[in-house]
Design an enzyme around this catalytic site. Structure first.
Site, mmCIF file in Angstrom:
data_model
loop_
_atom_site.group_PDB
_atom_site.id
_atom_site.type_symbol
_atom_site.label_atom_id
_atom_site.label_comp_id
_atom_site.label_asym_id
_atom_site.label_seq_id
_atom_site.Cartn_x
_atom_site.Cartn_y
_atom_site.Cartn_z
ATOM 1 N N HIS A 95 0.849 -1.053 0.004
ATOM 2 C CA HIS A 95 -0.067 -0.055 -0.091
ATOM 3 C C HIS A 95 0.779 1.320 0.073
ATOM 4 C CE1 HIS A 95 -2.650 3.058 1.385
ATOM 5 N NE2 HIS A 95 -3.781 2.300 0.960
ATOM 6 N N GLU A 165 -3.905 1.935 -7.086
ATOM 7 C CA GLU A 165 -3.957 3.006 -6.104
ATOM 8 C C GLU A 165 -2.964 4.264 -6.243
ATOM 9 O OE1 GLU A 165 -6.609 1.700 -2.689
ATOM 10 O OE2 GLU A 165 -4.371 1.734 -2.065
HETATM 11 P P1 PGA Z 1 -9.365 6.253 0.398
HETATM 12 O O1 PGA Z 1 -8.108 5.279 0.726
HETATM 13 O O2 PGA Z 1 -10.508 5.561 -0.048
HETATM 14 O O3 PGA Z 1 -9.581 7.013 1.793
HETATM 15 O O4 PGA Z 1 -9.011 7.416 -0.669
HETATM 16 C C1 PGA Z 1 -8.124 4.106 -0.200
HETATM 17 C C2 PGA Z 1 -6.788 3.577 0.177
HETATM 18 O O5 PGA Z 1 -5.994 3.846 0.646
HETATM 19 O O6 PGA Z 1 -6.826 2.070 0.183
#
Ligand code: PGA
Length: 248
Positions: A95, A165
């Site tokens: 992540h 992401e």
């Molecule tokens: P968010 O986070 O939906 O708050 O943007 C997503 C993530 O970091 O997995």
């Protein structure tokens, strides 16, 4: 195929009492929702307590991170066998918030390999920290995939989930456009096929960053993804419920 919704609670909430309350609400909404498969990623400390009480089939559990070694002298770390024993079937790897704390592509490679050999499903997160003009993010995504999946065998390729992401878009209210995600999903699939052959087509791709009830359905409809990772909206029971409803 069911839409995968990962509820990444991050470092929330503060107490197990609140976590149980949030999970109860999530459970109710999950039961009402159709066509979704929910993966709750609570703080690891709450994992066993939540998983032990759950009898349904709609929700499974993920750890937000683990070490790549299976045991030994790693003070403060959590192992894959431990999270599996606590009830996790999935583990988030790489992540952007962990990468910001020093996790390298090489670490993600070891974690993906260890997760697969421990029979846990890795959810490998890739994506750029900042977006600059000129398409450098494609190079970065390709390199993250190349290193992390270096040891992937054809037998394991279909078990890996890849989440795009973009770190710069996390935590807000507006995601990248579904059309843009479509382009990135095609790029990820193509990279996987180049690296691992036809089996690369089977890899599931998710999108995460600023997904809520306002944009989830459009992203699922046009983004060419198998599901979504939801951060801050997943700890707001009302909004998370509306998000699940919007996908029905
Ligand atoms: P968010 O986070 O939906 O708050 O943007 C997503 C993530 O970091 O997995």
């Amino acid at each position: 195929m069911k839409t995968i919704i990962v509820a990444n609670w991050k470092m929330n909430p503060a107490s197990f009492r609140e976590a149980k309350k949030l999970f109860e609400a999530t459970k109710k909404m999950a039961e009402r929702a159709s066509g979704v498969s929910i993966i709750v990623a609570p703080p690891v400390l709450f994992l066993r307590g939540l998983a032990a009480e759950y009898r349904g089939r709609k929700i499974s559990f993920a750890a937000q991170n683990t070490h790549f070694e299976l045991r030994g002298g790693f003070t403060g770390e959590i192992s894959l066998p431990q999270v599996k024993d606590a009830g996790a079937s999935h583990v988030i790897i790489g992540h952007s918030e962990r990468r910001a704390m020093g996790e390298s592509n090489e670490d993600t490679r070891k974690k993906v390999a260890a997760a697969l050999s421990s029979k846990l499903i890795p959810i490998l997160c890739v994506g750029e920290t900042v977006r600059v003009k000129g398409g450098e993010h494609f190079t970065m995504i390709k390199e993250q995939l190349r290193v992390a999946l270096l040891e992937l065998t054809p037998a394991h390729a279909s078990r890996v989930i890849i989440a795009y992401e973009p770190a710069w878009a996390i935590g807000g209210e507006s995601s990248i456009s579904p059309q843009e995600m479509q382009t990135i999903a095609i790029f990820i699939s193509k990279t996987m096929v180049d690296m691992h052959g036809k089996i690369g087509h089977r890899v599931k791709i998710l999108y995460g960053a600023s997904i809520g009830e306002q944009n989830a359905a459009a992203m699922m409809k046009e983004g060419r993804v198998a599901g979504l990772i939801v951060g801050h909206v997943s700890i707001d029971a009302k909004r998370f419920g509306a998000l699940l409803q919007s996908l029905a």
